[in-house]
Design a protein around this motif. Structure first.
Motif, PDB file in Angstrom:
ATOM      1  N   VAL A  66       0.704  -1.489  -0.410  1.00 26.95           N
ATOM      2  CA  VAL A  66      -0.132   0.035   0.019  1.00 26.95           C
ATOM      3  C   VAL A  66       0.789   1.108   0.144  1.00 26.95           C
ATOM      4  CG1 VAL A  66      -1.890   1.369   1.151  1.00 26.95           C
ATOM      5  CG2 VAL A  66      -2.307  -0.783   1.085  1.00 26.95           C
ATOM      6  N   TYR A  67       2.157   0.696   0.962  1.00 30.04           N
ATOM      7  CA  TYR A  67       2.871   2.668   0.833  1.00 30.04           C
ATOM      8  C   TYR A  67       3.242   2.492  -0.095  1.00 30.04           C
ATOM      9  CZ  TYR A  67       7.921   4.305   1.098  1.00 30.04           C
ATOM     10  OH  TYR A  67       8.546   4.172   1.113  1.00 30.04           O
ATOM     11  N   ILE A  68       4.197   1.384  -1.509  1.00 30.84           N
ATOM     12  CA  ILE A  68       4.995   1.633  -2.874  1.00 30.84           C
ATOM     13  C   ILE A  68       3.771   2.468  -3.461  1.00 30.84           C
ATOM     14  CG2 ILE A  68       5.447   0.533  -4.771  1.00 30.84           C
ATOM     15  CD1 ILE A  68       7.039  -1.561  -2.331  1.00 30.84           C
ATOM     16  N   PHE A  94       2.668   5.770  -2.311  1.00 29.33           N
ATOM     17  CA  PHE A  94       4.296   7.263  -2.449  1.00 29.33           C
ATOM     18  C   PHE A  94       4.708   7.096  -3.402  1.00 29.33           C
ATOM     19  CE2 PHE A  94       8.645   8.044  -2.328  1.00 29.33           C
ATOM     20  CZ  PHE A  94       8.375   9.343  -1.618  1.00 29.33           C
ATOM     21  N   TYR A  95       4.750   6.270  -4.174  1.00 29.90           N
ATOM     22  CA  TYR A  95       5.931   5.854  -6.101  1.00 29.90           C
ATOM     23  C   TYR A  95       4.740   6.269  -6.650  1.00 29.90           C
ATOM     24  CZ  TYR A  95       9.590   4.518  -3.001  1.00 29.90           C
ATOM     25  OH  TYR A  95      10.815   4.463  -2.696  1.00 29.90           O
ATOM     26  N   GLY A  96       3.309   5.655  -6.332  1.00 32.12           N
ATOM     27  CA  GLY A  96       1.620   5.840  -7.369  1.00 32.12           C
ATOM     28  C   GLY A  96       1.904   7.092  -7.870  1.00 32.12           C
ATOM     29  N   VAL A 150      15.441   8.615  -0.979  1.00 30.72           N
ATOM     30  CA  VAL A 150      16.130   7.333  -1.522  1.00 30.72           C
ATOM     31  C   VAL A 150      16.997   7.776  -2.357  1.00 30.72           C
ATOM     32  CG1 VAL A 150      14.466   5.721  -2.088  1.00 30.72           C
ATOM     33  CG2 VAL A 150      14.832   7.123  -3.904  1.00 30.72           C
ATOM     34  N   PHE A 151      18.040   7.310  -1.433  1.00 28.62           N
ATOM     35  CA  PHE A 151      19.690   7.933  -1.695  1.00 28.62           C
ATOM     36  C   PHE A 151      19.481   8.440  -2.992  1.00 28.62           C
ATOM     37  CE2 PHE A 151      24.209   6.321  -2.251  1.00 28.62           C
ATOM     38  CZ  PHE A 151      24.407   7.384  -1.461  1.00 28.62           C
ATOM     39  N   HIS A 152      19.721   7.179  -4.249  1.00 28.82           N
ATOM     40  CA  HIS A 152      19.474   8.153  -5.677  1.00 28.82           C
ATOM     41  C   HIS A 152      18.058   7.782  -6.285  1.00 28.82           C
ATOM     42  CE1 HIS A 152      24.177   8.093  -5.745  1.00 28.82           C
ATOM     43  NE2 HIS A 152      24.487   6.567  -5.434  1.00 28.82           N
ATOM     44  N   GLY A 153      17.000   8.921  -6.714  1.00 26.71           N
ATOM     45  CA  GLY A 153      16.510   8.286  -6.644  1.00 26.71           C
ATOM     46  C   GLY A 153      16.550   8.448  -8.219  1.00 26.71           C
ATOM     47  N   GLY A 157      11.100   0.653 -12.384  1.00 29.66           N
ATOM     48  CA  GLY A 157      10.729  -0.297 -12.814  1.00 29.66           C
ATOM     49  C   GLY A 157      11.053  -1.065 -11.434  1.00 29.66           C
ATOM     50  N   HIS A 158      11.968  -1.077 -10.586  1.00 25.61           N
ATOM     51  CA  HIS A 158      12.219  -1.632  -9.707  1.00 25.61           C
ATOM     52  C   HIS A 158      11.066  -1.359  -8.452  1.00 25.61           C
ATOM     53  CE1 HIS A 158      15.170  -3.161  -6.861  1.00 25.61           C
ATOM     54  NE2 HIS A 158      14.026  -2.361  -6.039  1.00 25.61           N
ATOM     55  N   VAL A 159      10.612   0.002  -8.759  1.00 24.63           N
ATOM     56  CA  VAL A 159       9.703  -0.095  -7.614  1.00 24.63           C
ATOM     57  C   VAL A 159       8.344  -0.294  -8.409  1.00 24.63           C
ATOM     58  CG1 VAL A 159       8.167   1.477  -6.386  1.00 24.63           C
ATOM     59  CG2 VAL A 159      10.684   2.485  -7.058  1.00 24.63           C
ATOM     60  N   ILE A 166       5.630  -8.275  -6.965  1.00 26.14           N
ATOM     61  CA  ILE A 166       6.214  -9.324  -6.364  1.00 26.14           C
ATOM     62  C   ILE A 166       5.675  -9.406  -4.892  1.00 26.14           C
ATOM     63  CG2 ILE A 166       8.655  -8.269  -4.896  1.00 26.14           C
ATOM     64  CD1 ILE A 166       9.911 -10.694  -6.825  1.00 26.14           C
ATOM     65  N   THR A 167       5.522  -8.207  -3.774  1.00 23.25           N
ATOM     66  CA  THR A 167       5.238  -8.126  -2.994  1.00 23.25           C
ATOM     67  C   THR A 167       3.633  -7.933  -2.334  1.00 23.25           C
ATOM     68  OG1 THR A 167       6.947  -6.317  -2.810  1.00 23.25           O
ATOM     69  CG2 THR A 167       5.802  -7.304  -0.599  1.00 23.25           C
ATOM     70  N   PHE A 168       2.535  -8.059  -3.441  1.00 23.66           N
ATOM     71  CA  PHE A 168       1.423  -8.387  -3.096  1.00 23.66           C
ATOM     72  C   PHE A 168       1.210  -9.636  -4.264  1.00 23.66           C
ATOM     73  CE2 PHE A 168      -2.515  -8.393  -5.694  1.00 23.66           C
ATOM     74  CZ  PHE A 168      -3.483  -8.198  -4.534  1.00 23.66           C
ATOM     75  N   GLY A 190      18.372  -6.286 -12.419  1.00 23.36           N
ATOM     76  CA  GLY A 190      18.013  -4.767 -12.425  1.00 23.36           C
ATOM     77  C   GLY A 190      18.559  -4.154 -11.447  1.00 23.36           C
ATOM     78  N   ALA A 191      18.231  -4.710 -10.497  1.00 28.31           N
ATOM     79  CA  ALA A 191      18.867  -3.598  -9.168  1.00 28.31           C
ATOM     80  C   ALA A 191      20.688  -4.149  -8.898  1.00 28.31           C
ATOM     81  CB  ALA A 191      17.876  -4.451  -7.928  1.00 28.31           C
ATOM     82  N   LEU A 192      21.029  -5.078  -9.484  1.00 31.99           N
ATOM     83  CA  LEU A 192      22.554  -5.106  -9.782  1.00 31.99           C
ATOM     84  C   LEU A 192      22.865  -4.099 -10.293  1.00 31.99           C
ATOM     85  CD1 LEU A 192      23.347  -9.127  -9.154  1.00 31.99           C
ATOM     86  CD2 LEU A 192      23.649  -7.159  -7.461  1.00 31.99           C
ATOM     87  N   ALA A 252      13.531 -14.852   0.570  1.00 34.33           N
ATOM     88  CA  ALA A 252      14.941 -13.545   0.072  1.00 34.33           C
ATOM     89  C   ALA A 252      14.561 -12.825  -0.696  1.00 34.33           C
ATOM     90  CB  ALA A 252      15.113 -14.636  -0.632  1.00 34.33           C
ATOM     91  N   VAL A 253      13.023 -13.289  -1.403  1.00 32.92           N
ATOM     92  CA  VAL A 253      12.492 -11.994  -1.548  1.00 32.92           C
ATOM     93  C   VAL A 253      12.074 -10.828  -0.922  1.00 32.92           C
ATOM     94  CG1 VAL A 253      10.268 -10.841  -2.958  1.00 32.92           C
ATOM     95  CG2 VAL A 253      11.720 -12.701  -3.393  1.00 32.92           C
ATOM     96  N   SER A 254      12.179 -10.664   0.722  1.00 35.15           N
ATOM     97  CA  SER A 254      11.111 -10.303   1.722  1.00 35.15           C
ATOM     98  C   SER A 254      12.550  -9.604   2.075  1.00 35.15           C
ATOM     99  CB  SER A 254      10.491 -11.546   2.771  1.00 35.15           C
ATOM    100  OG  SER A 254       9.156 -11.149   2.221  1.00 35.15           O
ATOM    101  N   GLY A 255      13.571  -9.893   1.852  1.00 31.18           N
ATOM    102  CA  GLY A 255      14.538  -8.977   2.641  1.00 31.18           C
ATOM    103  C   GLY A 255      14.133  -7.722   2.851  1.00 31.18           C
ATOM    104  N   VAL A 256      13.649  -7.340   1.706  1.00 28.65           N
ATOM    105  CA  VAL A 256      13.869  -5.329   2.402  1.00 28.65           C
ATOM    106  C   VAL A 256      13.622  -5.301   3.169  1.00 28.65           C
ATOM    107  CG1 VAL A 256      15.026  -4.561  -0.445  1.00 28.65           C
ATOM    108  CG2 VAL A 256      12.479  -5.523  -0.082  1.00 28.65           C
ATOM    109  N   TRP A 257      12.001  -6.084   3.147  1.00 24.30           N
ATOM    110  CA  TRP A 257      11.440  -5.920   4.276  1.00 24.30           C
ATOM    111  C   TRP A 257      11.703  -6.633   5.550  1.00 24.30           C
ATOM    112  CZ3 TRP A 257       8.429  -9.942   7.249  1.00 24.30           C
ATOM    113  CH2 TRP A 257       6.729  -9.357   7.380  1.00 24.30           C
ATOM    114  N   PHE A 266      14.575  -6.196   6.410  1.00 20.18           N
ATOM    115  CA  PHE A 266      15.144  -5.139   6.381  1.00 20.18           C
ATOM    116  C   PHE A 266      15.436  -3.568   7.297  1.00 20.18           C
ATOM    117  CE2 PHE A 266      18.929  -1.453   5.027  1.00 20.18           C
ATOM    118  CZ  PHE A 266      20.284  -1.874   5.643  1.00 20.18           C
ATOM    119  N   ARG A 267      13.516  -3.191   6.795  1.00 18.43           N
ATOM    120  CA  ARG A 267      12.975  -2.457   7.759  1.00 18.43           C
ATOM    121  C   ARG A 267      12.650  -2.833   8.957  1.00 18.43           C
ATOM    122  NH1 ARG A 267      13.518  -2.105   2.402  1.00 18.43           N
ATOM    123  NH2 ARG A 267      13.493  -0.069   0.907  1.00 18.43           N
ATOM    124  N   LEU A 268      11.816  -4.054   9.161  1.00 15.46           N
ATOM    125  CA  LEU A 268      11.115  -4.151  10.480  1.00 15.46           C
ATOM    126  C   LEU A 268      12.699  -4.838  11.312  1.00 15.46           C
ATOM    127  CD1 LEU A 268       8.576  -4.847   8.722  1.00 15.46           C
ATOM    128  CD2 LEU A 268       8.807  -7.599   9.655  1.00 15.46           C
TER     129      LEU A 268
END
Ligand code: HEM
Length: 274
Positions: free
Chosen positions: A40-42, A45-47, A62-65, A79-81, A87-89, A124-126, A180-185, A187-189
């Protein structure tokens, strides 16, 4: 009592097996709520910022937007966002048995999209990470690379086991991939939970994300959930009740920690930007 009655009682009684399964389901339910809050945040905020043409707002987050002239990098970031939203939904839906069993065609197609998205978002993220750098320096790049590599390896094994029709193994790899996909999530938790237990002091964390806590968390978010999952499988597959009961307690504690992490991450990262 005859043996059939005893076997039936064992199946219906609230024994260690059912307690462990219940604890795992409780964790997943809490995690699902937290992941969809991230979604919902993504979206908002981004939409919302994109539709309003307010790219400065994204840059402030973000650091580099958006970097002037970096057309490929900017497109990759957006594209990443967008893929992060998908993927998260869609990912967690693959793991819900009722959805999987009742809507098999959906499971197959959503699974293909999930796997393809995992590869595209990671590659893409790499490119982004190695071309633009990240906040946190070389160790953060190494941690990001580990996360991307694990996502792709687990995604590869998930589809491979499905094609071999080894569904028991397929399910395990899918679960590893989801974590593994939930890693970024995670990280925030992790930051949210640490902020809570240290009363906001957060020793070892720095604004440039190069503190010992930041860098440890950056590796832990990929490794710790997988280690816990393997412990869960071992406890589930042993005969005795001791390991199952211990793991059930552990899962309940983790559920509480996850809920707290979601609550804090929502306060710090998500709700203020919605
Ligand atoms: C596969 C699941 C992933 C999801 C759901 C995801 C989600 C996101 C989101 C939502 C953002 C925007 C930051 C925010 O608003 O919180 C972001 C940024 C970013 N992600 Fe990912 N991401 C994933 C995978 C990865 C991977 C594997 C890497 C590294 C190889 C990565 C590297 C980055 C980088 C470098 C940024 C920009 C951070 C900045 O410049 O401050 N992401 N990601």
């Amino acid at each position: 009592m005859n043996t059939v009655a005893t076997a039936q009682m064992r199946q219906t009684a609230f024994g260690p097996d059912r307690a462990l399964k219940g604890a795992a389901m409780l964790w997943f339910t809490v995690a699902l709520a937290g992941q969809w809050l991230f979604v919902v945040y993504i979206a908002i905020f981004y939409g919302g910022s994109t539709l309003a043409g307010d790219f400065e707002r994204i840059d402030g987050r973000v650091f580099h937007g958006f970097i002037a002239g970096d057309v490929l990098g900017n497109a990759l970031f957006m594209g990443h966002v967008l893929l992060a939203f998908s993927i998260t939904f869609g990912g967690p839906l693959q793991l819900i048995p009722q959805v999987r069993n009742r809507f098999r065609t959906f499971h197959r197609w959503n699974g293909r999209i999930y796997i393809a998205t995992a590869f595209i978002i990671s590659l893409g993220a790499l490119v982004l990470v190695y071309s633009r750098g990240v906040i946190g320096g070389p160790w953060m790049i190494a941690a990001n690379t580990l996360n991307a590599a694990l996502i792709m390896y687990f995604a590869f094994m998930t589809i491979r086991r499905a094609m071999a029709r080894d569904f028991r193994s397929h399910e395990r790899w899918a679960m590893r991939m989801f974590l593994a996909v939930s890693g970024v999530w995670f990280f925030r938790l992790g930051f949210g939970f640490y902020a809570f237990i240290t009363g906001g002091e957060m020793p070892g964390s720095q604004n440039n994300l190069e503190g010992p806590f930041d860098l440890s968390l950056a590796f832990a978010y990929s490794i710790v959930p997988i280690v816990i999952l393997e412990l869960y499988y071992r406890a589930r597959d042993t005969d005795g009740p001791v390991a199952k009961t211990a793991m059930t307690g552990g899962m309940l504690a983790l559920t509480a920690a996850t809920g707290l992490g979601i609550f804090m991450a929502a306060q710090i990262f998500w709700l203020p930007n919605m």
